[in-house]
Design an enzyme around this catalytic site. Structure first.
Site, PDB file in Angstrom:
ATOM      1  N   TYR A   1       0.836  -1.207   0.000  1.00 41.98           N
ATOM      2  CA  TYR A   1       0.000   0.000   0.000  1.00 41.98           C
ATOM      3  C   TYR A   1       0.870   1.256   0.000  1.00 41.98           C
ATOM      4  CZ  TYR A   1      -3.137   3.668   1.628  1.00 41.98           C
ATOM      5  OH  TYR A   1      -3.834   4.857   1.754  1.00 41.98           O
TER       6      TYR A   1
ATOM      7  N   LYS B   1       1.329   4.251  -3.011  1.00 41.05           N
ATOM      8  CA  LYS B   1       1.059   5.673  -2.787  1.00 41.05           C
ATOM      9  C   LYS B   1       2.289   6.526  -3.109  1.00 41.05           C
ATOM     10  CE  LYS B   1      -3.222   5.608  -1.903  1.00 41.05           C
ATOM     11  NZ  LYS B   1      -4.154   6.330  -2.804  1.00 41.05           N
TER      12      LYS B   1
ATOM     13  N   THR C   1     -13.793   6.061   6.428  1.00 42.77           N
ATOM     14  CA  THR C   1     -14.361   5.442   5.231  1.00 42.77           C
ATOM     15  C   THR C   1     -14.166   3.931   5.301  1.00 42.77           C
ATOM     16  OG1 THR C   1     -12.337   5.443   3.889  1.00 42.77           O
ATOM     17  CG2 THR C   1     -13.641   7.486   3.918  1.00 42.77           C
TER      18      THR C   1
END
Length: 325
Positions: A207, A211, A244
């Site tokens: 991850y 990014k 989220t």
């Protein structure tokens, strides 16, 4: 054994410690409030992952300002529900949903082809969709999921839409590419010989790597556009830690803690969308002022690798090769 621990445990510890640092910084600082933005009548925007979370709030606000917004996502039911909610709230809203699966390069190409056949302008592209900490797996084209969805899919989408962005930009009203990134990039690494994380897989590391790749792409793209005199700018935005569904793959104890306190400690999706909207809409960020890395409404410096021109170029060229461009 030691190698496995270093591969899997260390990236996780680094990421969770970074998360704690970011969370504390959020709690003790005022969150950015979006100023009143000008009307966007006549402008067309594409927002990936606009069916929920930060992306939904971006679409909702742009639609309220009069923009024609296309939600690009893979969940048709979710996307159409988002369109209905926005149109019920704003009767004059111009919003639609189109299928786009960033884990499929064919889907990306089909989406772009369908868009171009309509001969619409394109003023704003928000690369918002993403995955985080998903189990090890591959996209339809054989790429590691974080790398394939967060970075490579968006790279191809942006590349194929550049002509439309350039055609729609003009002096004083540049088209804009906004890449929704993360502070996790600062502990990411780019291994050009192992972009698929085959040698040692960690979802946490993958991850962070994706990014960082996204930020390198955003920076290099902006430089290329400015050097070529194109009326398009590119920037990256860190929305902060936002409540989220992105956190659903946390380790179980952390996921339970997250579900208990998220609404108290994390930003709301609307708060997370504020800097994204500022980067996409603010008249203060026209042209060369629109690049860089933004967080909480301010341009910020970031880690040295993101400013490495050779690393930016190498990743750019490798990505073109991987995509056959």
């Amino acid at each position: 054994m030691l190698s496995a621990i270093r591969c899997c445990l260390l990236p996780a510890v680094k990421l969770y410690l970074l998360g704690l640092k970011v969370l504390l910084a959020q709690l003790f600082s005022r969150h950015f409030r979006l100023p009143v933005m000008p009307r966007q009548d006549g402008k067309v925007a594409i927002v990936t992952g606009g069916g929920r979370g930060i992306g939904y709030e971006v679409v909702r606000h742009m639609a309220r300002l009069g923009a024609y917004v296309i939600i690009a996502g893979r969940d048709e039911q979710e996307g159409l529900a988002a369109v209905r909610r926005i149109c019920e709230e704003y009767k004059e809203a111009k919003v639609e949903f189109n299928i786009l699966d960033l884990a499929s390069l064919q889907s990306v190409r089909q989406f772009v082809q369908s868009f171009k056949e309509r001969d619409l302008p394109l003023n704003i592209l928000v690369n918002n969709a993403g995955v985080m900490l998903v189990p090890e797996g591959r996209t339809e084209d054989g790429f590691e999921q974080h790398f394939g969805v967060n970075y490579l899919g968006h790279f191809l989408l942006t590349w194929l839409l550049l002509d439309a962005l350039k055609d729609s930009g003009k002096c004083g009203h540049f088209s804009r590419v906004v890449n929704v990134s993360s502070s996790a990039h600062c502990i990411g690494k780019i291994r050009l010989n192992d972009l698929n994380s085959c040698q040692c897989y960690s979802a946490h590391a993958a991850y962070c790597h994706s990014k960082l790749a996204q930020l390198l792409f955003s920076s290099h793209l902006h430089q290329e556009l400015q050097h070529g005199g194109s009326p398009v700018s590119s920037c990256a935005v860190d929305p902060g830690m936002v409540d989220t569904a992105l956190y659903r793959h946390l380790w179980m104890p952390l996921r339970l803690a997250h579900s208990t306190v998220a609404h108290l400690l994390l930003r709301t999706p609307a708060e997370g969308a504020a800097t994204v909207l500022y980067a996409a809409l603010s008249p203060a960020l026209e042209g060369e002022f629109g690049g860089g890395y933004w967080a909480n409404g301010c341009r910020e410096m970031t880690t040295p690798p993101t400013f490495d021109p050779q690393l930016q170029l190498s990743l750019w060229e490798t990505s073109l090769q991987l995509l056959g461009l």
